[in-house]
Write a protein that holds these residues in place. Structure first.
Motif, PDB file in Angstrom:
ATOM      1  N   ALA A   1       0.817  -1.220   0.000  1.00 34.89           N
ATOM      2  CA  ALA A   1       0.000   0.000   0.000  1.00 34.89           C
ATOM      3  C   ALA A   1       0.848   1.267   0.000  1.00 34.89           C
ATOM      4  N   MET A   2       2.036   1.199   0.639  1.00 34.65           N
ATOM      5  CA  MET A   2       2.823   2.414   0.882  1.00 34.65           C
ATOM      6  C   MET A   2       3.841   2.656  -0.231  1.00 34.65           C
ATOM      7  N   GLY A   3       3.398   3.214  -1.339  1.00 29.96           N
ATOM      8  CA  GLY A   3       4.278   3.465  -2.476  1.00 29.96           C
ATOM      9  C   GLY A   3       5.157   4.690  -2.279  1.00 29.96           C
ATOM     10  N   ASN A   4       6.300   4.699  -2.934  1.00 24.43           N
ATOM     11  CA  ASN A   4       7.279   5.784  -2.797  1.00 24.43           C
ATOM     12  C   ASN A   4       6.911   6.953  -3.699  1.00 24.43           C
ATOM     13  N   LEU A   5       5.785   7.573  -3.391  1.00 25.99           N
ATOM     14  CA  LEU A   5       5.268   8.652  -4.237  1.00 25.99           C
ATOM     15  C   LEU A   5       6.122   9.917  -4.132  1.00 25.99           C
ATOM     16  N   GLY A   6       6.511  10.264  -2.896  1.00 25.16           N
ATOM     17  CA  GLY A   6       7.203  11.527  -2.698  1.00 25.16           C
ATOM     18  C   GLY A   6       8.632  11.555  -3.200  1.00 25.16           C
ATOM     19  N   TYR A   7       9.354  10.432  -3.071  1.00 24.05           N
ATOM     20  CA  TYR A   7      10.785  10.451  -3.333  1.00 24.05           C
ATOM     21  C   TYR A   7      11.151  10.025  -4.756  1.00 24.05           C
ATOM     22  N   ILE A   8      10.346   9.160  -5.356  1.00 23.94           N
ATOM     23  CA  ILE A   8      10.585   8.753  -6.744  1.00 23.94           C
ATOM     24  C   ILE A   8       9.447   9.227  -7.642  1.00 23.94           C
TER      25      ILE A   8
END
Length: 309
Positions: free
Chosen positions: A107-114
């Motif tokens: 559920a916790m995708g790396n939206l902010g950093y990538i």
């Protein structure tokens, strides 16, 4: 390929920061106890500050009102993603806290950093509007239900469940959404401090992940089926399926943006959540680290497939 170079740049930044965290322990510059405190500071202070800054500067409620189709797709893909996480965990024969941790990691995708830097480079303003809309529902569902999959108290009363949702992250989310819907864009010295605190999230959480690599036993990880099925199904097959279906109803750029969002690896701060929620901390570090490295290949594969469909 331009997309591949963009992915490579973002992943390289993550790897460099992880190495700094790893080296700081190995060279005895820092101690693990210090990073435990850093983890708590990240979750309880830096991340709420980042959430407030991001949501209140999205551009007001018109972002939601003008993107109704993106709103629908956001909610649908989030709940399908929950099911994907459980499905992959089950076919990989995970059990107990490890299964719960896998579902939360999905559920916790790396939206902010990538995700955001890459989508901004690939799809410009239209892509960023989609990200802004998705981020609201990402915080509403993934940062509440998604994280709480790891909570091992499965017999909570309704009152206990409601109390567990009153966290700095969720309170900040509610306040931020009120600001958004009222078209209030904060400014001034206090907001500048909040923005600065939020900017530390990336560096602190990734350094934390690097430090935790010093105590996680990776022996036998090459035989851990869930790491491979996660890459094949969650990071490649599901994003491509999203594009194939969504492109029938919306602009191709919107469809591609959602596909990239779903193709993102687990966010670097996830192992901190696993520790605080009672999940399998060692598995959290593994899936975050391996997923980040794997994304160097899987995201370019997804973009390449979309280009030829």
């Amino acid at each position: 390929m331009n997309e591949a170079l963009i992915v490579l740049e973002q992943v390289f930044i993550l790897i460099l920061l992880m190495f700094i965290g790893f080296a700081s322990i190995k060279l005895k510059i820092m101690e693990l106890d210090w990073y435990v405190g850093v983890g708590k500071f990240t979750i309880y202070v830096a991340l709420p500050a980042l959430i407030f800054k991001v949501i209140t500067t999205l551009g007001g409620r018109s972002v939601l009102l003008e993107g109704k189709m993106a709103v629908v797709i956001s909610v649908v893909v989030i709940f399908i993603n929950f099911a994907i996480g459980k499905f992959v965990g089950k076919i990989s024969k995970l059990e107990g806290p490890t299964l719960d941790t896998h579902q939360s990691a999905t559920a916790m995708g790396n939206l902010g950093y990538i995700g955001i830097p890459m989508i901004a480079a690939l799809y410009s303003n239209m892509g960023l509007v989609v990200v802004a809309i998705y981020m609201i529902f990402d915080l509403m569902f993934n940062w509440t239900m998604g994280i709480n999959f790891m909570d091992q108290n499965k017999n909570q009363t309704r009152e206990e469940l409601m109390r567990s949702l009153i966290t700095p992250l969720n309170v900040t989310l509610v306040i931020s959404l009120v600001f958004l819907m009222l078209n209030i864009t904060p400014s001034g010295t206090v907001f500048e401090v909040i923005s600065g605190l939020g900017a530390t999230t990336k560096y602190l959480s990734i350094a934390y992940l690097g430090a935790m690599l010093t105590v996680v036993d990776f022996s036998g990880s090459h035989k851990q089926l869930s790491l491979y099925t996660h890459a094949a199904i969650k990071l490649i097959a599901f994003p491509v399926l999203i594009y194939v279906v969504a492109v029938q109803f919306v602009d191709p750029v919107i469809a591609k943006t959602f596909a990239i969002i779903m193709a993102l690896p687990t966010m670097p701060s996830f192992p901190i959540f696993a520790t605080l929620k009672g999940g399998d901390h060692h598995y959290a570090v593994k899936i975050t680290f391996v997923g980040t490295l794997t994304s160097l290949v899987t995201i370019p594969v997804v973009t390449w497939i979309m280009a030829y469909i």
